[in-house]
Design an enzyme around this catalytic site. Structure first.
Site, PDB file in Angstrom:
ATOM      1  N   LYS A 313      55.302  43.733  76.973  1.00 28.87           N
ATOM      2  CA  LYS A 313      54.306  44.812  76.966  1.00 28.87           C
ATOM      3  C   LYS A 313      53.601  44.676  75.620  1.00 28.87           C
ATOM      4  CE  LYS A 313      54.147  49.913  76.894  1.00 28.87           C
ATOM      5  NZ  LYS A 313      54.892  51.139  77.237  1.00 28.87           N
ATOM      6  N   GLU A 317      50.378  51.242  74.392  1.00 25.86           N
ATOM      7  CA  GLU A 317      51.165  52.402  73.958  1.00 25.86           C
ATOM      8  C   GLU A 317      51.953  52.106  72.674  1.00 25.86           C
ATOM      9  OE1 GLU A 317      53.337  53.533  77.531  1.00 25.86           O
ATOM     10  OE2 GLU A 317      51.589  54.608  78.274  1.00 25.86           O
ATOM     11  N   ARG A 367      40.346  55.220  81.885  1.00 21.24           N
ATOM     12  CA  ARG A 367      41.609  54.465  81.811  1.00 21.24           C
ATOM     13  C   ARG A 367      41.796  53.566  83.037  1.00 21.24           C
ATOM     14  NH1 ARG A 367      47.572  57.197  80.778  1.00 21.24           N
ATOM     15  NH2 ARG A 367      48.775  55.589  81.827  1.00 21.24           N
ATOM     16  N   LYS A 391      50.688  46.873  87.475  1.00 16.37           N
ATOM     17  CA  LYS A 391      51.130  48.100  88.158  1.00 16.37           C
ATOM     18  C   LYS A 391      50.333  48.269  89.449  1.00 16.37           C
ATOM     19  CE  LYS A 391      52.897  50.776  84.287  1.00 16.37           C
ATOM     20  NZ  LYS A 391      53.012  52.070  83.604  1.00 16.37           N
ATOM     21  N   ASP A 396      48.844  54.852  86.609  1.00 15.61           N
ATOM     22  CA  ASP A 396      50.229  54.841  86.138  1.00 15.61           C
ATOM     23  C   ASP A 396      51.211  55.429  87.150  1.00 15.61           C
ATOM     24  OD1 ASP A 396      52.378  54.527  84.528  1.00 15.61           O
ATOM     25  OD2 ASP A 396      51.723  55.850  82.925  1.00 15.61           O
ATOM     26  N   GLU A 424      59.638  58.421  88.109  1.00 14.09           N
ATOM     27  CA  GLU A 424      59.035  59.147  86.992  1.00 14.09           C
ATOM     28  C   GLU A 424      58.078  60.239  87.463  1.00 14.09           C
ATOM     29  OE1 GLU A 424      57.038  56.607  84.202  1.00 14.09           O
ATOM     30  OE2 GLU A 424      56.312  58.276  82.989  1.00 14.09           O
TER      31      GLU A 424
HETATM   32  C1  GCV Z   1      58.004  52.153  79.167  1.00 15.28           C
HETATM   33  C2  GCV Z   1      54.370  55.212  81.435  1.00 15.28           C
HETATM   34  C3  GCV Z   1      55.696  55.822  81.040  1.00 15.28           C
HETATM   35  C4  GCV Z   1      56.251  55.179  79.792  1.00 15.28           C
HETATM   36  C5  GCV Z   1      56.369  53.676  80.033  1.00 15.28           C
HETATM   37  C6  GCV Z   1      54.977  53.144  80.375  1.00 15.28           C
HETATM   38  C7  GCV Z   1      54.991  51.657  80.724  1.00 15.28           C
HETATM   39  O1  GCV Z   1      53.390  55.541  80.516  1.00 15.28           O
HETATM   40  O2  GCV Z   1      55.543  57.197  80.880  1.00 15.28           O
HETATM   41  O3  GCV Z   1      57.501  55.753  79.521  1.00 15.28           O
HETATM   42  O4  GCV Z   1      56.915  53.012  78.932  1.00 15.28           O
HETATM   43  O5  GCV Z   1      54.488  53.818  81.504  1.00 15.28           O
HETATM   44  O6  GCV Z   1      54.902  51.352  81.897  1.00 15.28           O
HETATM   45  O7  GCV Z   1      55.077  50.844  79.831  1.00 15.28           O
END
Ligand code: GCV
Length: 712
Positions: A313, A317, A367, A391, A396, A424
């Site tokens: 990644k 973030e 986004r 994804k 998300d 999630e």
């Molecule tokens: C691992 C979302 C989740 C994050 C996660 C991120 C990702 O934003 O809330 O916890 O981080 O996706 O897929 O990297």
């Protein structure tokens, strides 16, 4: 159920003797001993050698010890058998019946399919008189053949069963654990984990529970999963060390998973050359950086020869990435791919890259556009051992999103779809939300228009060279593995869809029910099956009904993402807004007047999504800002749809709970109780969603419910 019956069920449905008398046993999920009854009562011969053949032998031996069968490993004398597992390349054996069975298998092999080899993981199942034979070219095929026999139960021994050959559509079927080694101050031991602690790590150390890991490996192998990354994609300081100083911890996990055909992968930090190697830069074009990755990777393979590769990644973030050096993501991914290539490893590079410091006042930044904008121009630049992991949706892991347009934009790149088994945004394993139908919709989506190639085709690729299917795992050290016992079905379904993405999810669910609630251990198997289908089949849609409407997404509480928070993200930096005002709601992503996201699709869907008139109802608010009075294809207005679905969603959850109560006394009491307790929470939370969403929109719009129901 009386105490004796309950003890008997416990024996049939749980594995592992507890070391302490009052320690709970770990639920056997879809591999209870009882599922092995048909196999374990037979005379079985296993012919061939290799680590995974030993695993088959061990599984069959345990089943036979329990149910009175017999097992032989390539004996040098004549034996009568009911079932043969044989590697095709193994020597002839003196046994006549075994010879005949193998010959029948070979004949069936020649007849079925197009003469293509079974490959590394495929197998054939055929009958010869009273004997069932499983043939494979390689040991993994025998292992998958074994679990196929388990799934079939008595049907595997039906004389009339025609020959069948199986091989996975996708080469790599992978789970990503978002497990932290050190407990993260905010995210805990498992990021977005809803089933207790990690099965791999505990407070900075390996957990060391090999028995539990072995159980996990066999559960995964039964579904077909063959790759697991063992640490969070957000790589902290402790986790970074897994690549070097703490590689031994990873090697230990690899040793336990290997006998079940599962390779270990590692999430690594792009800044590793600086953090671990003391270099002044992690610039992908710097020679010292390249040399560092090459040497480090060589050491990984010296320790773990079948190591799968890296998961990254980057520039996402807060994680480091190539942007810091003015490089792009092809430069970044190729750096690691180059280091892995000599060893046959692969880098999974995530396309989840977006600006997480957005200004909510800025309506022009979207986004949803980000992954396509960053990656589509790089098509053709990635090395062949790079898999771009995308994804399923552009935002998300929401309950409903359009399929990511990146998946149709990069024909010269190996693409994998990333799903989220951990729930999630779909109820966090406190709600029943069976995701098979949703994933299947994604996999069947035809991005170039109806009748064209599908997402399943994209991830399969030419000659199975696609990127495969990946998902974020949902297990923890919970006694039921997944917190909610019914969430086990999501894990099972992921593996089965990764093996064959074209399968009917209802059929897969049925398979899971039969294994997990073996008919022979249940007083009324038909009622159990029917009730579980009634509860689970449509549960994803029920969840959708009582949460964010018409694809608008989010509306969850920030931080933990559980429960309603309609404006929770509305004025934040995260880029996930619904823009509700007194007149309407939704995000204008059209080319004509909005962010232009709709134009990222190939022409057929770009046109469909561009206009609110042609956009499918379930995605309307993802693509358009419309007045509350806008009439949907269903005939309802948007506002009335919001009210109706939220009332309906809660009623459906109440019905689920009522249905579940009919199973009281019929299944294992501990499963019953856990699910019952979670259904109470689901009813509570769904009611909260309904009331907050309905009230919010009533207050915004001033439009009353045409059926006059209570809105607060
Ligand atoms: C691992 C979302 C989740 C994050 C996660 C991120 C990702 O934003 O809330 O916890 O981080 O996706 O897929 O990297």
């Amino acid at each position: 159920m009386n105490a004796e019956e309950s003890m008997e069920l416990d024996r049939l449905l749980f594995v592992e003797e507890p070391s302490e008398p009052d320690e709970p046993r770990v639920h056997a999920a879809w591999l209870p001993p009882e599922a092995f009854r048909a196999l374990g009562a037979r005379r079985v011969l296993i012919h061939g050698d290799g680590l995974l053949v030993d695993t088959v032998l061990d599984e069959v031996s345990r089943a036979c010890a329990r149910y009175g069968g017999r097992v032989w490993h390539s004996p040098s004398w004549d034996v009568d058998v009911d079932l043969v597992f044989a590697l095709r390349g193994a020597d002839e054996l003196p046994s006549l019946s075994v010879r005949a069975a193998r010959a029948a298998g070979e004949a069936a092999l020649a007849e079925t399919g197009d003469g293509a080899p079974l490959g590394d993981e495929g197998f054939l199942l055929a009958r010869d008189g009273d004997v069932t034979v499983v043939l494979a070219d390689a040991p993994a095929g025998l292992l998958y053949g074994l679990f196929h026999v388990v799934r079939l139960c008595a049907a595997a021994f039906d004389p009339a069963r025609p020959a069948e050959r199986h091989r996975p559509a996708l080469r790599r079927r992978m789970l990503n654990h978002w497990d932290n080694v050190a407990v993260h101050p905010v995210m805990g031991q498992v990021e977005r984990g809803y089933a207790g602690g990690s099965i791999f790590w505990q407070e900075g150390r390996p957990r060391g529970d090999r028995a539990r890991l072995r159980e996990y490996a066999r559960l995964l192998a039964c579904t077909g999963v063959n790759a697991v990354s063992v640490n969070n994609v957000n790589v902290g300081r402790t986790e970074a060390l897994l690549l070097t100083d703490r590689l031994g911890d990873v090697a230990e996990i690899a040793d336990v998973l290997r006998p079940y055909g599962i390779r270990v992968h590692l999430s690594v930090s792009f800044a590793a050359p600086m953090i671990l190697g003391g270099l002044p830069t992690a610039d992908p074009l710097d020679d010292a950086v390249r040399a560092w990755w090459a040497a480090t990777t060589r050491r990984v393979y010296e320790r773990i020869p079948d190591f799968g590769g890296y998961l990254v990644k980057a520039d996402s973030e807060g994680q480091p990435g190539p942007f810091s050096y003015g490089r792009d993501h092809a430069d970044g991914a190729n750096l690691l791919a180059e280091a892995l290539a000599p060893h046959g490893g692969v880098v999974h590079w995530r396309a989840f890259v977006y600006n997480h410091h957005q200004d909510w006042r800025d309506r022009s930044t979207d986004r949803a556009r980000a992954a396509y904008d960053h990656f589509a121009p790089l098509d053709g630049r990635f090395r062949t051992n790079v898999v771009l992991q995308v994804k399923y949706g552009p935002v998300d892991f929401q309950t409903r999103e359009p399929v990511s347009p990146v998946l149709a934009a990069m024909p010269a790149t190996r693409l994998a779809v990333e799903l989220q088994v951990t729930q999630e945004y779909t109820g966090q394993q406190r709600h029943v939300c069976h995701l098979g139908p949703w994933w299947s919709e994604v996999l069947r989506f035809a991005p170039w228009g109806p009748g064209g190639r599908t997402i399943a085709d994209v991830v399969t690729g030419e000659a199975a060279a696609g990127g495969g299917l990946v998902a974020v795992a949902n297990v923890g050290d919970d006694r039921f593995w997944t917190g909610h016992p019914l969430a086990q079905a999501n894990l099972y379904t992921f593996g089965r869809l990764a093996w064959d993405p074209r399968r009917d999810p209802a059929e897969v669910l049925d398979e899971w029910i039969t294994l997990t609630f073996p008919p022979s251990a249940t007083a009324d198997p038909d009622l159990v099956r029917q009730t579980l289908h009634e509860i689970m089949d449509d549960s994803w849609r029920s969840y959708e009904r009582y949460t964010a409407p018409l694809g608008v997404g989010f509306m969850v509480n920030p931080g933990d993402h559980y429960g309603p928070g309609v404006d929770g993200y509305e004025y934040t930096r995260w880029g996930t807004y619904h823009f509700a005002d007194r007149d309407g709601v939704g995000v204008d992503r059209s080319r004509a007047s909005g962010t232009g996201f709709a134009a990222q699709y190939p022409p057929y869907w770009a046109k469909v999504y561009e206009s609110p008139e042609s956009c499918p109802d379930e995605l309307l608010l993802f693509f358009h800002h419309v007045p509350y009075g806008h009439v949907l294809h269903s005939g309802s207005t948007v506002i009335q749809h919001i009210y109706d679905t939220h009332f309906a969603g809660v009623e459906e959850v109440v019905a689920m709970r009522r249905r579940w109560q009919t199973l009281n006394g019929m299944i294992d009491p501990s499963v019953y109780e856990r699910v019952a307790e979670r259904l109470d929470e689901q009813v509570r939370c769904a009611t909260e969603w309904r009331d907050q969403v309905n009230t919010y929109f009533l207050r915004k719009s001033g439009v009353p419910d045409e059926r006059g129901r209570e809105i607060h």
